[in-house]
Every structure is written in structure tokens, then in C-alpha cells.
Motif scaffolding. Structure first.
Motif, mmCIF file in Angstrom:
data_model
loop_
_atom_site.group_PDB
_atom_site.id
_atom_site.type_symbol
_atom_site.label_atom_id
_atom_site.label_comp_id
_atom_site.label_asym_id
_atom_site.label_seq_id
_atom_site.Cartn_x
_atom_site.Cartn_y
_atom_site.Cartn_z
ATOM 1 N N TYR A 182 0.831 -1.215 0.000
ATOM 2 C CA TYR A 182 0.000 0.000 0.000
ATOM 3 C C TYR A 182 0.858 1.254 0.000
ATOM 4 O O TYR A 182 0.404 2.317 -0.420
ATOM 5 N N ARG A 183 2.080 1.165 0.473
ATOM 6 C CA ARG A 183 2.954 2.352 0.442
ATOM 7 C C ARG A 183 3.127 2.830 -1.007
ATOM 8 O O ARG A 183 3.210 4.013 -1.272
ATOM 9 N N TRP A 184 3.209 1.863 -1.931
ATOM 10 C CA TRP A 184 3.312 2.188 -3.360
ATOM 11 C C TRP A 184 1.968 2.683 -3.890
ATOM 12 O O TRP A 184 1.864 3.761 -4.475
ATOM 13 N N PHE A 185 0.935 1.881 -3.696
ATOM 14 C CA PHE A 185 -0.379 2.223 -4.261
ATOM 15 C C PHE A 185 -0.846 3.602 -3.788
ATOM 16 O O PHE A 185 -1.355 4.401 -4.568
ATOM 17 N N ASP A 186 -0.674 3.874 -2.505
ATOM 18 C CA ASP A 186 -1.208 5.118 -1.965
ATOM 19 C C ASP A 186 -0.343 6.312 -2.336
ATOM 20 O O ASP A 186 -0.861 7.386 -2.644
ATOM 21 N N THR A 187 0.965 6.119 -2.320
ATOM 22 C CA THR A 187 1.849 7.240 -2.648
ATOM 23 C C THR A 187 1.736 7.581 -4.132
ATOM 24 O O THR A 187 1.803 8.738 -4.526
ATOM 25 N N GLN B 213 -7.214 0.922 12.650
ATOM 26 C CA GLN B 213 -5.835 0.983 12.149
ATOM 27 C C GLN B 213 -5.340 2.431 12.115
ATOM 28 O O GLN B 213 -6.088 3.319 11.712
ATOM 29 N N ALA B 214 -4.110 2.636 12.534
ATOM 30 C CA ALA B 214 -3.543 3.993 12.523
ATOM 31 C C ALA B 214 -2.303 4.028 11.645
ATOM 32 O O ALA B 214 -1.355 3.278 11.857
ATOM 33 N N TYR B 215 -2.359 4.880 10.642
ATOM 34 C CA TYR B 215 -1.244 5.044 9.701
ATOM 35 C C TYR B 215 -0.693 6.454 9.862
ATOM 36 O O TYR B 215 -1.456 7.421 9.774
ATOM 37 N N ILE B 216 0.612 6.571 10.037
ATOM 38 C CA ILE B 216 1.154 7.924 10.172
ATOM 39 C C ILE B 216 1.648 8.442 8.828
ATOM 40 O O ILE B 216 1.991 7.674 7.924
ATOM 41 N N GLN B 217 1.641 9.761 8.750
ATOM 42 C CA GLN B 217 2.262 10.425 7.605
ATOM 43 C C GLN B 217 3.104 11.578 8.125
ATOM 44 O O GLN B 217 2.638 12.378 8.944
ATOM 45 N N ASP B 218 4.331 11.624 7.655
ATOM 46 C CA ASP B 218 5.218 12.727 8.015
ATOM 47 C C ASP B 218 4.989 13.816 6.969
ATOM 48 O O ASP B 218 5.285 13.621 5.791
ATOM 49 N N LYS B 219 4.431 14.953 7.377
ATOM 50 C CA LYS B 219 4.003 15.959 6.391
ATOM 51 C C LYS B 219 5.188 16.606 5.670
ATOM 52 O O LYS B 219 5.153 16.819 4.471
ATOM 53 N N ILE B 220 6.219 16.940 6.424
ATOM 54 C CA ILE B 220 7.391 17.535 5.778
ATOM 55 C C ILE B 220 8.611 16.739 6.218
ATOM 56 O O ILE B 220 8.850 16.580 7.411
ATOM 57 N N SER B 221 9.337 16.231 5.242
ATOM 58 C CA SER B 221 10.470 15.388 5.595
ATOM 59 C C SER B 221 11.634 15.700 4.672
ATOM 60 O O SER B 221 11.441 16.117 3.529
ATOM 61 N N VAL C 193 2.968 7.923 1.935
ATOM 62 C CA VAL C 193 1.902 8.746 2.514
ATOM 63 C C VAL C 193 1.230 8.044 3.690
ATOM 64 O O VAL C 193 0.527 8.668 4.469
ATOM 65 N N LYS C 194 1.450 6.755 3.810
ATOM 66 C CA LYS C 194 0.881 6.031 4.960
ATOM 67 C C LYS C 194 1.829 4.943 5.422
ATOM 68 O O LYS C 194 2.407 4.226 4.612
ATOM 69 N N GLU C 195 1.952 4.814 6.731
ATOM 70 C CA GLU C 195 2.715 3.704 7.316
ATOM 71 C C GLU C 195 1.968 3.239 8.558
ATOM 72 O O GLU C 195 1.750 4.023 9.486
ATOM 73 N N LEU C 196 1.594 1.981 8.564
ATOM 74 C CA LEU C 196 0.853 1.443 9.708
ATOM 75 C C LEU C 196 1.736 1.485 10.951
ATOM 76 O O LEU C 196 2.860 0.988 10.939
ATOM 77 N N LYS C 197 1.188 2.053 12.039
ATOM 78 C CA LYS C 197 1.972 2.129 13.273
ATOM 79 C C LYS C 197 1.208 1.614 14.486
ATOM 80 O O LYS C 197 1.771 1.532 15.587
#
Ligand code: BGC
Length: 721
Positions: free
Chosen positions: A582-587, A642-650, A656-660
Motif C-alpha cells: 500500500y505504500r506504493w499504491f497510496d503514494t 488501524q492507525a497510519y502515520i504520515q510525516d508531512k514535511i520530511s 503517505v501512509k505507514e501502519l503504526k
């Protein structure tokens, strides 16, 4: 004089179970000859390695595999030994366990399979596998825990702890980057440090550091030029250096290729080698293994330092003292009703309801006189074939049997095979001799006379399907199933499709079939579990542990050239980098067919407004997120928050999503509960390739809270200082 007698009768420390483990190990080591130490480091038979007979230290017996204890194998060949006391219970394959999103079930699963292995006198069970789902073509995905490093980490730890309670070592495999079967013996994987540390290593790290696995299996492939069974970076530096692994590294069978590297790069037990390069047949004395005589000669000639041998022998002794010589080792048990219950619970919780229009499911038997079950998988044993995870089972309830048990009293249940695949054989395809047109025509004729069609198809354990030693050739359903499903749709009967597979498949018919169930390989309780979901006795709560793409090229690994997948036969470069699943599909904004974390229920849930305990967090803080979840339907059910984080500025690109975090909550009809998720901020970082550490950059993060990776209910902004 009395002193002398006492000394003579004193039990040496290694035999004294009250003594600490390390004292026993050191004592045993001090009593051993060089030859005895070397003998610990390689196989003595296909599935065992020597102990120290002179000192009464037992041999080590190993067995596959991740979802059941395999039948006994002959001493010196891959043939089965034809014992009559080795028919085991088959547990669901690990994709199913991962789909439960329920770590407590993983603990029960681990404990049950550990008890089975203990009863069968095994010191090591060769599983679980946590290679990441990179491509849906990988023939062994069914043995693993999906595409997400966090989910796999959370599920593998309790599994290992459960297994090891019985004094049986888990052997986490295949370390590492064995993400396809094609050319698995030599393909040289190249990827960035970020992809390695963020995607492919975390589940292994959790298995070692939290699960405290007592052994680990090196993989067949190469990584940065060196075979993984004796790979300096993976084994010396990461596993034993950074992660402080104190257990034994075991080769995959035939995975060792070089004495020098095996000696220096942390291989402890060499299994399955034939120096003619084959691992399937041949007669080659165990004494000529890379870590046998060649190693001994090297020690005697002063080429290898004694400390290298002592380190290996210590690790093998530790493995023996933790297992067969452990004072706390229970006796185990085999094919018990309790184990069947664990297998059934995992199977029922892991089945994923993908689609359910027109209220097709659960099946109301009052509505139908005639149910037609179509498809070979309704009757096929899925424990046969597939490679090393193949099982000889005490029993395996087929889907057809389960369906008959559930509905047979009220409806007429008929069966048409519809298509045929041919028998399972290792390393080759044997086409069916049955005529495909005849099977299809018969199914259509019978379908016209039915009120409900339950199609049970998917993949199977044949070569080039969900099987070791070869990858799938296409993303499509095999054996003419798309055509058959298309023809069944034309009959315009009510219909549900049950897919038995360990992999995603293309579903060109997805919009025309009202109900779809993903049923995995469920083991002994397969038919019971499938029927209980179809009948509504169980409300499905499984969630996909990997993305179902619409087409193959939608996956990251398949979006580049051949070098990216499956490689050019020598080398393979993971060009999708950290964007797996999903990291690929969503990004990349590619709509999946069915998203990671997705799965329907027979009830409905409402997720309330979430809150976090503070507006700002330090890097060592833990975010406590609370949210109320209500069951707004008419039956009990379970939802996975489910909680996925996104780092807005990096400073580096991030998905855009990482399960945490996730939590499964069971709710009666009308009930609501508050769910608390804990998210340590320290786990939100990326792997910084310059400093070679994980780094959390201060700033704005968003917690995407939802019931799948695509069904995000709320976005909660959080500041990290
Ligand atoms: C597989 C391993 C398995 C071993 C022993 C190898 O072919 O890759 O997973 O444990 O055989 O059967």
C-alpha cells in the motif's frame, strides 16, 4: 577421601538443570574435543544434526514447517519415511494468521504448533516465515505474513513466544530478501539501506529482539554479492552485532556454498548441502559439508581461529540446552481437540469478506432449494504440494464437506468440478487429463438448475501456483477459471465466489459477482471455517495483509523493468525501494482492487471522533489515541482500528501512509467501546542512510485513523518537537 568421592559423584555443571544456561554451555564446551565441536556445526541426516554422544548431549531434530509439523523424512533423502504416527494437525497458513490482525491468536497458534512439534520430539520447527510480500507472483507468499513490516512484527513475536514455551526453537525464515522463488539459489538482491531497514528487516528484528527466537534460517539468495547463509552484513553485523542474537544460524537446505564465508560469516549449522550444487538428490557424505572436514582441517592448520569454532559450538549448545536439555520442557501434545479449536479460530478470524452486494451472504438456506458448489478447490486437499510446508494430516475438512454440513439438511447441495488442475508434483507441472470443455459444460448445465452458486476456486499448491521452487507465471486465475466464472455469471443465478489462495489474483469479473470471500489455505478446519462464514455462524472480521491490485503492473515491483522483477537471472534491483504494497499504491495514487487492511463484516461499525492525549509530543513520548467504536448493526462482530502515520514535511521522500498501530475490537450488536491505540513516536522515523540510524524529524505528522489503508475515517494532526 570423602572429598574425592564427592568430586567423583558431582554432576558436571552442563548436566545440572539448576545451573544458569551460560554456565552449562561453558562447562560442556570445556569438555569437548575439536572434532566434537565441529560435528555440531553440520547435518548428520536430512533433518538432524549431531549432539555429543560421549557426554550424553542429544542430537537436534528439526522439522518443517510454519503451519504444521511435517511428516518424517528419510535419513538421507527427501523421501517420506512412511511412519504411521506422524499425521499432524494442519493450521492455517500464515497469510491467514496475519489477516486476523489478532496477536493473541498468534500466541495461541504458536503454542499449539509448538506442542505438536514437542510431541514429535523436534527441537526446531522451521518457521515462521516473515519475508515481505513484494510481488503477487512469489510462490511462497502464502507462508508469510503479508506486505507490512509492522503487522508482520506484531504477529511474529507472540507466535515465537508461543512455540518456544514448549522447549521447541522457532526458526525464523528466510533471512533475508528471499522474496521470490525464481533463481532463489543465486539471485543477487540489491536495494537501498532504507528499503532494507524500513521494509525487509523489521519483522526479523522483532522476531529476534522481542520474540527472542532461538534460531534463524539464512535464505538461498545473495545480497550484495554474498549468499545470505554466510553474509557478513546480514549475519555478522546486523543479526549478531546490532541485534545481539545469541541463537544459532541454520542454513536453508543447501544454502551454504563456501567454507571460508561460512566459518567467518556466522553460519552455525549447515543443512542440506551437496557440493555438486544440487539440493534435491545425490549422495554426498555429511563429513564433507563446508562446515565439516574442510572446517576441521582449517582449524588444525591454524587457518581459522578456535574462537570462531567456539562461538558456533556455544550457539548450538545453547540451542540444545534451551530445548531438549531444558529443565522446564513440557511433553507436548498432538492433534488434540484444543489444537483443532486454535486452527478453527484462526481460520474463522482470518477469512476476509471482500464484497457482499445484494445480501448474498450470509446464505439464508430458506431462500434456496438447490445449492451448486462449483470448483476444484471445493474438494482439493491444500496440504499436499506447495513444497516444504506440505503436510500429512490426520484430517482436512474440504469446503464442500463444510458446505454440506452447514446447508445439507435444508437444501440440496450438488457439486460440479468445473475445471481441473492436475496433481501436485514438486518442481513440475502435470496437466490434468480431464477434458476442460466437458467440465465447464457440466458445471453450466448444473448451474442452470440451481438457485445459488457457491464457486470455490483460486490457486492451489501445484508448481507455478502457491508453491516453493517456482513463481506464478501470471496474475490471472489459472486452469480456465476466468472463463468458467464468466459463463457462470451468464446464468444470472445468485452467486458467491470463494477464493482459496495465498496470493492476490486478477478479478476481471469483480463487478459482476455480488459476493467474494478470500479464504486462504486454512488447514484441517478449512471446510468448517468457510462454511461458518458463509452461513453467518461466524461474522467475518479478517483484513487483508496485502494489497490486491487490479493488475500486475500496478504493483511497485512490476512497475519497472525486468531487473526489478524477477531480475536478469544474476541480479535483481528493488527499484520501488521503500514503496512496497500500500505504500506504493497510496503514494502513487493507484486505486487497488482491495486495499491492505480491508475486509467487510455482516454488521456495520461507526468510528467516533478520536482524540489524542496531548497536542505536542517529544521524540520519546507515546501518543495515546482514544476513539469510540460502535456496532451499529444487528449481529456481533469485530472491527480492526488501524492507525497510519504520515510525516508531512520530511528531508527524504516518505510513503503517505505507514501502519503504526492497530487494535481489534469485538462488539455485540448495539455495543460501543473505547479503543486505545499507543503509538511511540520513536517508531515514526525513517532510516537515515548517512547516520545509519532511524531518525524522527520534528514537525507535523498526521495520524490517519481508519478501518483499512483506504478507508480513513479521520486525520489527526500531531506535532513532534
Ligand atoms: C525451504 C525451507 C525449508 C527447507 C527444509 C527449503 O527448500 O526453503 O523453508 O525449511 O527446505 O525443508
Amino acid at each position: 577421601m570423602s572429598f574425592g568421592l564427592q568430586a567423583q559423584n558431582a554432576v558436571p555443571a552442563y548436566l545440572d538443570p539448576a545451573k544458569p544456561l551460560e554456565e552449562r554451555v561453558e562447562n560442556a564446551l570445556s569438555l569437548m574435543t575439536v572434532e566434537e565441536k565441529v560435528a555440531l556445526c553440520h547435518a548428520q541426516s536430512k533433518f538432524s544434526s549431531a549432539g555429543v554422544p560421549r557426554l550424553g548431549i542429544p542430537e537436534i531434530w528439526m522439522s518443517d514447517g510454519p503451519h504444521g509439523v511435517r511428516a518424517e523424512i528419510e535419513w538421507d533423502s527427501w523421501g517420506y519415511a512412511n511412519f504411521t504416527n506422524d499425521s499432524c494437525l494442519a493450521f492455517p497458513a500464515l497469510t491467514c494468521l496475519a489477516s486476523t490482525f489478532n496477536p493473541e491468536l498468534a500466541a495461541r497458534y504458536g503454542q499449539a504448533i509448538g506442542e505438536e512439534a514437542r510431541y514429535r520430539n523436534k527441537e526446531v520447527i522451521l518457521g515462521p516465515g516473515v519475508n515481505i510480500y513484494r510481488s503477487p507472483l512469489n510462490g511462497r507468499n502464502f507462508e508469510y505474513m503479508g506486505e507490512d513490516p509492522y503487522l508482520a512484527s506484531k504477529m511474529v513475536v507472540p507466535y515465537i513466544q508461543g512455540v518456544q514455551k514448549s522447549g521447541v526453537a522457532a526458526c525464523v525464515k528466510h533471512f533475508a530478501l528471499n522474496n521470490q522463488e525464481n533463481w532463489r539459489g543465486h539471485i543477487d538482491v540489491e536495494l537501498s539501506d532504507r528499503a532494507l531497514y524500513e521494509i525487509y528487516l523489521p519483522a526479523f528484528k522483532a522476531a529476534v529482539m522481542e520474540g527472542k527466537a532461538w534460531s534463524i534460517m539464512g535464505s538461498y539468495n545473495k545480497f550484495r554479492g554474498e549468499h545470505c547463509c554466510h553474509n557478513d552484513l546480514l549475519l555478522n553485523k546486523i543479526l549478531k552485532g546490532d541485534w545481539k542474537f545469541d541463537g544459532a544460524v541454520i542454513t536453508d537446505w543447501g544454502g551454504a556454498h563456501d567454507t571460508d564465508q561460512a566459518v567467518r560469516n556466522s553460519l552455525d549449522i549447515e543443512m542440506g548441502t551437496y557440493t555438486n550444487g544440487l539440493t534435491t538428490s545425490g549422495t554426498f557424505p555429511y563429513s564433507e559439508f563446508y562446515l565439516a572436514n574442510p572446517f576441521l582441517k582449517g582449524i588444525k592448520a591454524g587457518k581459522y581461529d578456535m574462537s570462531l569454532l567456539n562461538d558456533k559450538a556455544r550457539r548450538v549448545l545453547r540451542l540444545i540446552f534451551r530445548t531438549s536439555m531444558s529443565p522446564n520442557r513440557p511433553w507436548g501434545s498432538f492433534v488434540t481437540p484444543e489444537h483443532s479449536k486454535v486452527a478453527a479460530d484462526v481460520a474463522k478470524e482470518g477469512i476476509v469478506l471482500l464484497k457482499n452486494d445484494q445480501n448474498i451472504l450470509p446464505v439464508n438456506p430458506k431462500l434456496y432449494k438447490k445449492i451448486l458448489v462449483v470448483g476444484e478447490n471445493a474438494t482439493r486437499k491444500m496440504t499436499i504440494g506447495g513444497g516444504s510446508s506440505e503436510l500429512k494430516t490426520k484430517y482436512e475438512i474440504s469446503p464442500l464437506q463444510g458446505i454440506k454440513n452447514a446447508f445439507g439438511a435444508q437444501c440440496e447441495v450438488k457439486y460440479a468440478m468445473g475445471y481441473a488442475s492436475g496433481p501436485s508434483a514438486y518442481g513440475r507441472e502435470i496437466p490434468s487429463k480431464l477434458n476442460a470443455d466437458t467440465l465447464l459444460n457440466e458445471a453450466i448445465r448444473m448451474a442452470k438448475d440451481a438457485d445459488l452458486i457457491l464457486y470455490v476456486g483460486g490457486l492451489n499448491k501445484n508448481h507455478f501456483q502457491d508453491c516453493e521452487g517456482g513463481d506464478r507465471k501470471t496474475y490471472d486465475l489459472p486452469f480456465g477459471q476466468n472463463k468458467l466464472i464468466g459463463e457462470l455469471i451468464k446464468t444470472q443465478k445468485r452467486m458467491a465466489v470463494v477464493l482459496v489462495s495465498g496470493n492476490a489474483v486478477a478479478m476481471p469479473w469483480v463487478n459482476q459477482v455480488p459476493a467474494i470471500v478470500q479464504a486462504w489455505y486454512l488447514g484441517s478446519e478449512s471446510g468448517n471455517a468457510i462454511a461458518s462464514v458463509l452461513s453467518g455462524e461466524i461474522n467475518p472480521s479478517g483484513k487483508l495483509p496485502f494489497t490486491f491490485g487490479v493488475k500486475l503492473n500496478d504493483y511497485g515491483a512490476h512497475s519497472f523493468d525486468k531487473l526489478c522483477f524477477p531480475g536478469d537471472s544474476i541480479k535483481e534491483v528493488y527499484k520501488e525501494d521503500i514503496l512496497v504494497g500500500y505504500r506504493w499504491f497510496d503514494t502513487k495514487n493507484i486505486a487497488p482492487q482491495f486495499a491492505f487492511g480491508y475486509g467487510l463484516s455482516y454488521t456495520t461499525f461507526q468510528v467516533g471522533k478520536a482524540s489524542v492525549d496531548k497536542p505536542k509530543y517529544g521524540k520519546n513520548d507515546t501518543v495515546k489515541l482514544t476513539v469510540s467504536v460502535a456496532n451499529t448493526g444487528k449481529v456481533e462482530g469485530a472491527e480492526v482500528i488501524q492507525a497510519y502515520i504520515q510525516d508531512k514535511i520530511s528531508s527524504v521522500p516518505r510513503p503517505v501512509k505507514e501502519l503504526k498501530a492497530f487494535s481489534k475490537v469485538i462488539l455485540k450488536a448495539g455495543e460501543s467501546k473505547v479503543v486505545t491505540l499507543e503509538l511511540p513516536v520513536s517508531e515514526w522515523g525513517f532510516y537515515d542512510e548517512t547516520t545509519k540510524t532511524f531518525k524522527v524529524e520534528p514537525g507535523q505528522f498526521v495520524i490517519n485513523l481508519g478501518t483499512s489503508s483506504r478507508d480513513i475515517k479521520q486525520q489527526i494532526p500531531v506535532t513532534v518537537e
